[in-house]
Design an enzyme around this catalytic site. Structure first.
Site, PDB file in Angstrom:
ATOM      1  N   ASP A  55      -2.707 -12.584   2.961  1.00 31.00           N
ATOM      2  CA  ASP A  55      -3.715 -11.690   2.401  1.00 31.00           C
ATOM      3  C   ASP A  55      -3.852 -11.907   0.889  1.00 31.00           C
ATOM      4  O   ASP A  55      -4.953 -12.018   0.362  1.00 31.00           O
ATOM      5  CB  ASP A  55      -3.361 -10.218   2.711  1.00 31.00           C
ATOM      6  CG  ASP A  55      -1.924  -9.840   2.342  1.00 31.00           C
ATOM      7  OD1 ASP A  55      -1.138 -10.705   1.894  1.00 31.00           O
ATOM      8  OD2 ASP A  55      -1.574  -8.645   2.510  1.00 31.00           O
ATOM      9  N   ASP A  76       0.745 -13.136  -5.078  1.00 26.22           N
ATOM     10  CA  ASP A  76       0.951 -12.420  -6.338  1.00 26.22           C
ATOM     11  C   ASP A  76       1.902 -13.241  -7.214  1.00 26.22           C
ATOM     12  O   ASP A  76       1.481 -14.155  -7.909  1.00 26.22           O
ATOM     13  CB  ASP A  76       1.493 -11.035  -5.979  1.00 26.22           C
ATOM     14  CG  ASP A  76       1.584 -10.097  -7.173  1.00 26.22           C
ATOM     15  OD1 ASP A  76       0.993 -10.400  -8.208  1.00 26.22           O
ATOM     16  OD2 ASP A  76       2.263  -9.051  -7.051  1.00 26.22           O
ATOM     17  N   ARG A 134      -4.759   0.029   5.258  1.00 25.91           N
ATOM     18  CA  ARG A 134      -4.987  -1.291   5.865  1.00 25.91           C
ATOM     19  C   ARG A 134      -6.284  -1.341   6.671  1.00 25.91           C
ATOM     20  O   ARG A 134      -6.878  -2.397   6.840  1.00 25.91           O
ATOM     21  CB  ARG A 134      -3.832  -1.655   6.815  1.00 25.91           C
ATOM     22  CG  ARG A 134      -2.500  -1.920   6.138  1.00 25.91           C
ATOM     23  CD  ARG A 134      -1.561  -2.619   7.114  1.00 25.91           C
ATOM     24  NE  ARG A 134      -0.159  -2.504   6.750  1.00 25.91           N
ATOM     25  CZ  ARG A 134       0.484  -3.329   5.924  1.00 25.91           C
ATOM     26  NH1 ARG A 134      -0.162  -4.310   5.343  1.00 25.91           N
ATOM     27  NH2 ARG A 134       1.765  -3.166   5.660  1.00 25.91           N
TER      28      ARG A 134
END
Ligand code: IMP
Ligand code: MG
Length: 170
Positions: free
Chosen positions: A95, A98, A160
């Site tokens: 998704d 980072d 979500r």
């Protein structure tokens, strides 16, 4: 908590369709195994595989990261794919990337398992916080900073189910 719209569903769908075409161009005639990183990638993965026409197998892996004594943290393997990895062309679906710690660990993990190749597809790149150098082969969007929720992304397991992606602000 306030939330501010960052990506609407049409924008996500359009880009996902393009990514599917890029993947089709690269994997013709190859044994493609698409592995989603749980839980965050489950919604993106569902849309992505339907944008790919190359025959493929799907599986999932779940990992968790925790801050160890070093600031870079550590990775725990929570659930492994059941599909054999050896000789497969693995496409990891995330998704969001980072710091890059999770993805770095995953690429190494699947290389060690004898994958024929390991590539990365991520919906979002939060490049400003990168600590581990990652080459993202298929990227949806670059969003410099902030905490994002929706379309699989959570805050404390919530949000979500939102069809769009939002910035979450206190
Ligand atoms: P990394 O190991 O620092 O690259 O972090 C990767 C994981 O942290 C992602 O797979 C997400 O599950 C989670 N994460 C990082 N940034 C965000 C965010 O903005 N919203 C929700 N989850 C995030
Ligand atoms: Mg994740």
């Amino acid at each position: 908590m306030n939330k501010e719209l960052v990506l609407d569903s049409q924008t996500i769908q359009n880009r996902t369709r393009e990514m599917g075409q890029e993947i089709d161009r690269d994997y013709q005639g190859k044994e493609l195994l698409v592995i989603g990183v749980l839980k965050g990638a489950f919604i993106f993965m569902a849309d992505l595989v339907r944008a790919i026409s190359t025959p493929l197998a799907t599986d999932f892996i779940q990992v968790s990261s925790y801050a160890g004594s070093s600031s870079s943290g550590n990775i725990n393997l929570v659930a492994s794919p059941s599909h054999p990895i050896k000789g497969c062309h693995v496409l990891l679906v995330e998704d969001i990337i980072d710091t890059g710690l999770t993805m770095q660990w995953l690429v190494e993990h699947f290389s060690e398992q004898g994958a024929a190749s390991v590539r990365i597809c991520s919906l979002i790149d939060k490049a400003e916080r990168r600590e581990h150098q990652i080459n993202i082969d298929y990227l949806g969007f670059t969003i410099p900073n902030g905490f994002l929720v929706g379309y699989g992304l959570d805050f404390d397991e919530k949000y979500r189910n939102l069809p769009e992606i939002y910035h979450l602000t206190p």
